[in-house]
Design a protein around this motif. Structure first.
Motif, mmCIF file in Angstrom:
data_model
loop_
_atom_site.group_PDB
_atom_site.id
_atom_site.type_symbol
_atom_site.label_atom_id
_atom_site.label_comp_id
_atom_site.label_asym_id
_atom_site.label_seq_id
_atom_site.Cartn_x
_atom_site.Cartn_y
_atom_site.Cartn_z
ATOM 1 N N ARG A 93 0.850 -1.197 0.000
ATOM 2 C CA ARG A 93 0.000 0.000 0.000
ATOM 3 C C ARG A 93 0.881 1.241 0.000
ATOM 4 O O ARG A 93 0.597 2.232 -0.668
ATOM 5 C CB ARG A 93 -0.922 0.000 1.227
ATOM 6 C CG ARG A 93 -1.930 1.142 1.215
ATOM 7 C CD ARG A 93 -2.664 1.236 2.552
ATOM 8 N NE ARG A 93 -3.882 2.020 2.468
ATOM 9 C CZ ARG A 93 -3.936 3.332 2.698
ATOM 10 N NH1 ARG A 93 -2.841 4.006 2.988
ATOM 11 N NH2 ARG A 93 -5.092 3.976 2.620
ATOM 12 N N VAL A 96 1.980 2.023 -3.440
ATOM 13 C CA VAL A 96 0.923 2.718 -4.194
ATOM 14 C C VAL A 96 0.933 4.194 -3.837
ATOM 15 O O VAL A 96 0.896 5.074 -4.701
ATOM 16 C CB VAL A 96 -0.472 2.123 -3.890
ATOM 17 C CG1 VAL A 96 -1.562 2.966 -4.542
ATOM 18 C CG2 VAL A 96 -0.561 0.683 -4.378
ATOM 19 N N GLU A 97 1.009 4.466 -2.549
ATOM 20 C CA GLU A 97 0.911 5.851 -2.093
ATOM 21 C C GLU A 97 2.083 6.703 -2.568
ATOM 22 O O GLU A 97 1.909 7.863 -2.913
ATOM 23 C CB GLU A 97 0.836 5.879 -0.566
ATOM 24 C CG GLU A 97 0.892 7.292 -0.010
ATOM 25 C CD GLU A 97 -0.048 7.498 1.140
ATOM 26 O OE1 GLU A 97 -0.376 6.508 1.811
ATOM 27 O OE2 GLU A 97 -0.462 8.641 1.357
ATOM 28 N N ALA A 101 1.964 8.081 -10.588
ATOM 29 C CA ALA A 101 0.824 7.379 -11.203
ATOM 30 C C ALA A 101 1.287 6.624 -12.441
ATOM 31 O O ALA A 101 0.864 6.887 -13.553
ATOM 32 C CB ALA A 101 -0.283 8.369 -11.538
ATOM 33 N N PRO A 103 1.353 3.163 -14.326
ATOM 34 C CA PRO A 103 0.538 1.941 -14.266
ATOM 35 C C PRO A 103 1.347 0.688 -13.966
ATOM 36 O O PRO A 103 0.822 -0.254 -13.383
ATOM 37 C CB PRO A 103 -0.115 1.872 -15.647
ATOM 38 C CG PRO A 103 0.529 2.902 -16.482
ATOM 39 C CD PRO A 103 1.251 3.865 -15.604
ATOM 40 N N ARG A 106 2.432 1.046 -9.929
ATOM 41 C CA ARG A 106 1.190 1.090 -9.163
ATOM 42 C C ARG A 106 0.378 -0.192 -9.372
ATOM 43 O O ARG A 106 -0.195 -0.736 -8.438
ATOM 44 C CB ARG A 106 0.331 2.279 -9.608
ATOM 45 C CG ARG A 106 0.819 3.607 -9.065
ATOM 46 C CD ARG A 106 -0.077 4.099 -7.957
ATOM 47 N NE ARG A 106 0.265 5.457 -7.614
ATOM 48 C CZ ARG A 106 -0.495 6.498 -7.892
ATOM 49 N NH1 ARG A 106 -1.643 6.342 -8.532
ATOM 50 N NH2 ARG A 106 -0.136 7.700 -7.533
ATOM 51 N N GLY A 107 0.332 -0.641 -10.621
ATOM 52 C CA GLY A 107 -0.446 -1.844 -10.922
ATOM 53 C C GLY A 107 0.110 -3.060 -10.194
ATOM 54 O O GLY A 107 -0.639 -3.846 -9.609
ATOM 55 N N LEU A 110 -0.654 -2.656 -6.454
ATOM 56 C CA LEU A 110 -2.071 -2.907 -6.161
ATOM 57 C C LEU A 110 -2.368 -4.405 -6.203
ATOM 58 O O LEU A 110 -3.079 -4.947 -5.346
ATOM 59 C CB LEU A 110 -2.940 -2.160 -7.178
ATOM 60 C CG LEU A 110 -4.440 -2.422 -7.103
ATOM 61 C CD1 LEU A 110 -5.002 -1.967 -5.756
ATOM 62 C CD2 LEU A 110 -5.163 -1.700 -8.235
ATOM 63 N N LEU A 113 -0.859 -5.947 -3.058
ATOM 64 C CA LEU A 113 -1.686 -5.584 -1.891
ATOM 65 C C LEU A 113 -2.956 -6.444 -1.858
ATOM 66 O O LEU A 113 -3.326 -7.008 -0.821
ATOM 67 C CB LEU A 113 -2.041 -4.087 -1.959
ATOM 68 C CG LEU A 113 -3.220 -3.586 -1.121
ATOM 69 C CD1 LEU A 113 -2.993 -3.834 0.361
ATOM 70 C CD2 LEU A 113 -3.443 -2.092 -1.370
ATOM 71 N N THR A 114 -3.612 -6.547 -3.013
ATOM 72 C CA THR A 114 -4.864 -7.294 -3.089
ATOM 73 C C THR A 114 -4.632 -8.778 -2.791
ATOM 74 O O THR A 114 -5.388 -9.396 -2.025
ATOM 75 C CB THR A 114 -5.493 -7.104 -4.482
ATOM 76 O OG1 THR A 114 -5.688 -5.700 -4.704
ATOM 77 C CG2 THR A 114 -6.828 -7.822 -4.596
#
Lengths: 140, 166
Positions: A93, A96-97, A101, A103, A106-107, A110, A113-114
């Motif tokens: 996380r 991400v923060e 931005a 992809p 960040r992708g 994410l 994290l998921t």
């Protein structure tokens, strides 16, 4: 890059944790443990490549890790893997923060994290702990 | 920022403490995301906020209609309510003069139709979680830091509910 190094450190720790926890868990969980360990190894390797591609030496694993409590049975082993997934979720996380931005980064963050959040929930199901979910995976 | 090596030791020694350290950054940065959307068009958080509110109502209706789904649906409803509050708080921070759109624009909430078939009701919740995850995940790759992290957590949470419902 500091956030990505933190995520790599969390993946190193998770790989170590699954190696330890497996010894205390029922053989019926072997496949899920293997899948989780493999996922963290793949994430670790991919993160190392991202850092190397960026010209940053990836942090190595620690020679050993302190666990929050002694791991002596299946219940404490389950708590340990839930902690490792919770730590991984927090580290990703943070990526991400703090990443632009982009992809790709960040992708990946994410997705990691998921995946960690879903594994933590599945292990809570196995442990019979309540609640199974948290509203904001990766936050305290 | 955290030092990878010592904090990893601490992480395993005290996971909660380390998580708090990690999150000190986001919390401290919350006030700095002034790069929020301009005045053109709705704020991108408006849609996920309204979706979270709709999911709260749907899950509560499912919980009321199907006792076998009540535990999962109530947990889903509680988490989505937390998402709605966090998104509304961020919207209010950036647009302190705007009324929440749910009260300003939307008609009074009407209980959504819930299938009398538990399997269909369960599928409706799963579909809602998949849609919410997709929406939040897309925003998480484009919005500035604090908002991206908030939506990333929301996307991950929706994925955990999909897993619980499976």
């Amino acid at each position: 890059m500091a956030a990505l190094q933190g995520a790599l450190a969390a993946e190193h720790a998770a790989v170590w944790v699954y190696g330890v926890a497996g010894a205390f868990m029922s053989s019926t969980l072997a496949r899920r443990l293997d899948e989780a360990a493999t996922a963290h190894q793949a994430r670790r390797d991919a993160t190392e490549r991202m850092l190397i591609d960026a010209g940053v030496p990836p942090v190595p694993p620690e020679p050993g890790y302190l666990t929050p409590e002694p791991v002596t049975d299946a219940a404490s082993a389950l708590r340990l893997v839930i902690t490792a997934e919770t730590d991984a979720a927090a580290a990703w996380r943070s990526v991400v923060e703090r990443s632009p931005a982009d992809p790709d980064v960040r992708g990946a963050a994410l997705e990691a994290l998921t995946a960690a959040a879903v594994r933590a929930t599945r292990w809570r199901q196995t442990a019979g702990s309540v609640p199974l979910t948290v509203p904001f995976p990766g936050t305290p | 920022m955290f030092q990878a090596r010592p904090s990893r030791r601490q992480a395993l020694a005290a996971g909660a403490t380390t998580a708090a350290l990690l999150l000190a950054g986001p919390a401290a940065l919350a006030g700095c995301t002034a790069s929020a959307p301009g005045s053109e068009g709705p704020d991108p958080l408006d849609a996920p906020a309204r979706r979270a509110e709709a999911d709260v109502v749907l899950a509560a209706a499912v919980a009321g209609a199907h006792s076998t789904l009540a535990t999962a649906a109530n947990a889903l409803s509680a988490d989505r309510a937390a998402h709605a509050r966090a998104l509304r708080a961020e919207l209010h921070r950036v647009h302190p003069d705007q009324m929440p759109s749910s009260t300003a624009k939307s008609p009074p909430a009407v209980a959504p139709a819930v299938s009398s078939d538990p399997a269909a009701a369960q599928a409706a919740l799963t579909e809602a979680m998949r849609a919410a995850q997709d929406e939040a995940a897309e925003l998480a790759t484009t919005l500035p830091g604090y908002r991206a992290a908030l939506l990333a957590s929301i996307a991950a949470c929706c994925a955990t509910h999909t897993a619980v419902l499976a």
